[in-house]
Design an enzyme around this catalytic site. Structure first.
Site, PDB file in Angstrom:
ATOM      1  N   GLY A   1      39.358  43.207  37.558  1.00 49.01           N
ATOM      2  CA  GLY A   1      38.402  42.113  37.595  1.00 49.01           C
ATOM      3  C   GLY A   1      39.008  40.790  37.171  1.00 49.01           C
ATOM      4  O   GLY A   1      40.104  40.736  36.609  1.00 49.01           O
TER       5      GLY A   1
ATOM      6  N   ASP B   1      38.490  39.177  41.765  1.00 49.11           N
ATOM      7  CA  ASP B   1      39.742  38.823  41.101  1.00 49.11           C
ATOM      8  C   ASP B   1      40.619  37.968  42.007  1.00 49.11           C
ATOM      9  O   ASP B   1      41.350  37.084  41.538  1.00 49.11           O
ATOM     10  CB  ASP B   1      40.485  40.095  40.690  1.00 49.11           C
ATOM     11  CG  ASP B   1      41.460  39.861  39.548  1.00 49.11           C
ATOM     12  OD1 ASP B   1      41.545  38.720  39.062  1.00 49.11           O
ATOM     13  OD2 ASP B   1      42.130  40.824  39.137  1.00 49.11           O
TER      14      ASP B   1
ATOM     15  N   SER C   1      47.983  30.408  38.195  1.00 46.72           N
ATOM     16  CA  SER C   1      48.197  31.744  38.745  1.00 46.72           C
ATOM     17  C   SER C   1      49.664  31.974  39.087  1.00 46.72           C
ATOM     18  O   SER C   1      50.266  31.251  39.884  1.00 46.72           O
ATOM     19  CB  SER C   1      47.357  31.930  40.018  1.00 46.72           C
ATOM     20  OG  SER C   1      47.750  33.098  40.705  1.00 46.72           O
ATOM     21  N   ARG C   2      50.244  32.992  38.475  1.00 42.50           N
ATOM     22  CA  ARG C   2      51.660  33.285  38.718  1.00 42.50           C
ATOM     23  C   ARG C   2      51.908  33.728  40.155  1.00 42.50           C
ATOM     24  O   ARG C   2      52.887  33.314  40.785  1.00 42.50           O
ATOM     25  CB  ARG C   2      52.132  34.367  37.749  1.00 42.50           C
ATOM     26  CG  ARG C   2      52.199  33.929  36.312  1.00 42.50           C
ATOM     27  CD  ARG C   2      52.372  35.113  35.394  1.00 42.50           C
ATOM     28  NE  ARG C   2      51.169  35.958  35.404  1.00 42.50           N
ATOM     29  CZ  ARG C   2      51.093  37.177  34.882  1.00 42.50           C
ATOM     30  NH1 ARG C   2      52.163  37.716  34.325  1.00 42.50           N
ATOM     31  NH2 ARG C   2      49.975  37.861  34.913  1.00 42.50           N
TER      32      ARG C   2
ATOM     33  N   ALA D   1      43.204  35.156  30.712  1.00 41.86           N
ATOM     34  CA  ALA D   1      43.116  35.343  29.262  1.00 41.86           C
ATOM     35  C   ALA D   1      42.511  34.152  28.536  1.00 41.86           C
ATOM     36  O   ALA D   1      41.603  34.309  27.716  1.00 41.86           O
ATOM     37  CB  ALA D   1      44.514  35.652  28.713  1.00 41.86           C
TER      38      ALA D   1
ATOM     39  N   LYS E   1      44.985  42.339  45.501  1.00 36.26           N
ATOM     40  CA  LYS E   1      44.711  40.975  45.043  1.00 36.26           C
ATOM     41  C   LYS E   1      45.990  40.214  44.773  1.00 36.26           C
ATOM     42  O   LYS E   1      46.154  39.062  45.200  1.00 36.26           O
ATOM     43  CB  LYS E   1      43.824  41.041  43.804  1.00 36.26           C
ATOM     44  CG  LYS E   1      43.560  39.704  43.137  1.00 36.26           C
ATOM     45  CD  LYS E   1      44.558  39.351  42.029  1.00 36.26           C
ATOM     46  CE  LYS E   1      44.543  40.346  40.895  1.00 36.26           C
ATOM     47  NZ  LYS E   1      45.422  39.906  39.768  1.00 36.26           N
TER      48      LYS E   1
END
Length: 256
Positions: free
Chosen positions: A26, A131, A141-142, A30, A80
């Protein structure tokens, strides 16, 4: 996922038992989770374990649902990450190309997940598309950023250093592509993304693959399960008979 294409929860369940294995999926970045909350899915084949873990998150003020489909939740997370990487790699070619890349990846992984017994709600719910949206929109976002760097021609080996963190999809996509291939799933876009990561497919070749791939769609013409139509007709007939009975009862109660 392991090179053999077996979901980690399956391997861990074999080693430790179902009552000790669960996974979490989901949208849960962090920093935002601490201040704003998140939407999680805890999945385990052991209902008590899934309920216990989800209750911990709920008591902490985090929305969390329970699922008995750990394989589906795991593969939704893998899809995702791969889709976010693919969208980032094609973003310079337009939003349509980015959307097509992500859509192809999701469809290919879903065909693999379905063969593993996963359920569609795991892929389209919080663990999958939920997600993905969070990952695709997040500036930090990496996986999306790694895709953008791939699209700029940065060698794969340099990308983690540029980002300053490990990037899951750079390692998981080649494993995912091999797993789909071994399972007999037609997955040209996932395979092409793995080749792009390996430096074996140029960016223009990757974009052309995304734009021209027509996925198989047997579900459109798949025969309806026997009895499905009869069940629907029976339900509608019951409703119609109930309405007729109520109308008759009202007429019987009307004064002449």
């Amino acid at each position: 996922m392991p090179p053999e294409g077996i979901a980690p929860t399956i391997l861990l369940t074999r080693a430790f038992g179902a009552d000790r294995v669960a996974c979490v999926g989901g949208p849960a970045h962090a920093r935002e989770m601490v201040s704003e909350g998140a939407g999680l899915v805890v999945a385990s084949t052991d209902e008590e374990l899934a309920t216990t873990i989800s209750s911990v998150f709920i008591r902490a003020g985090v929305v969390c649902e329970s699922s008995n489909d750990p394989v589906g939740v795991e593969l939704a997370g893998a899809a995702k990450n791969a889709a976010a990487l693919a969208a980032g790699a094609t973003e310079r070619q337009g939003l349509n190309a980015a959307g097509a890349a992500a859509g192809h990846i999701f469809a290919e992984v879903w065909r693999f997940a379905e063969a593993q017994g996963a359920r569609p709600e795991s892929m389209i719910g919080l663990a999958g598309t939920g997600d993905l949206v969070a990952t695709a929109l997040a500036p930090q976002s990496r996986n999306r950023r790694a895709g953008e760097l791939l699209g700029e021609g940065v060698p794969t080996a340099e990308i983690p250093g540029r980002i300053g963190q490990a990037v899951e999809a750079l390692e998981s996509v080649p494993l995912l592509a091999r797993a789909l291939e071994r399972s007999g799933v037609d997955a040209p876009v996932t395979r092409g993304l793995a080749d792009l990561i390996a430096g074996e497919l140029p960016l223009d070749g990757w974009v052309a693959l995304v734009r021209t791939t027509v996925p198989p769609s047997p579900a459109r013409w798949r025969p309806r399960p026997r009895g499905e139509g009869e069940t629907f007709r029976a339900r509608m007939r019951t409703r119609w008979e109930d309405r007729r009975a109520r109308r008759a009862a009202r007429r019987a109660g009307d004064p002449e």
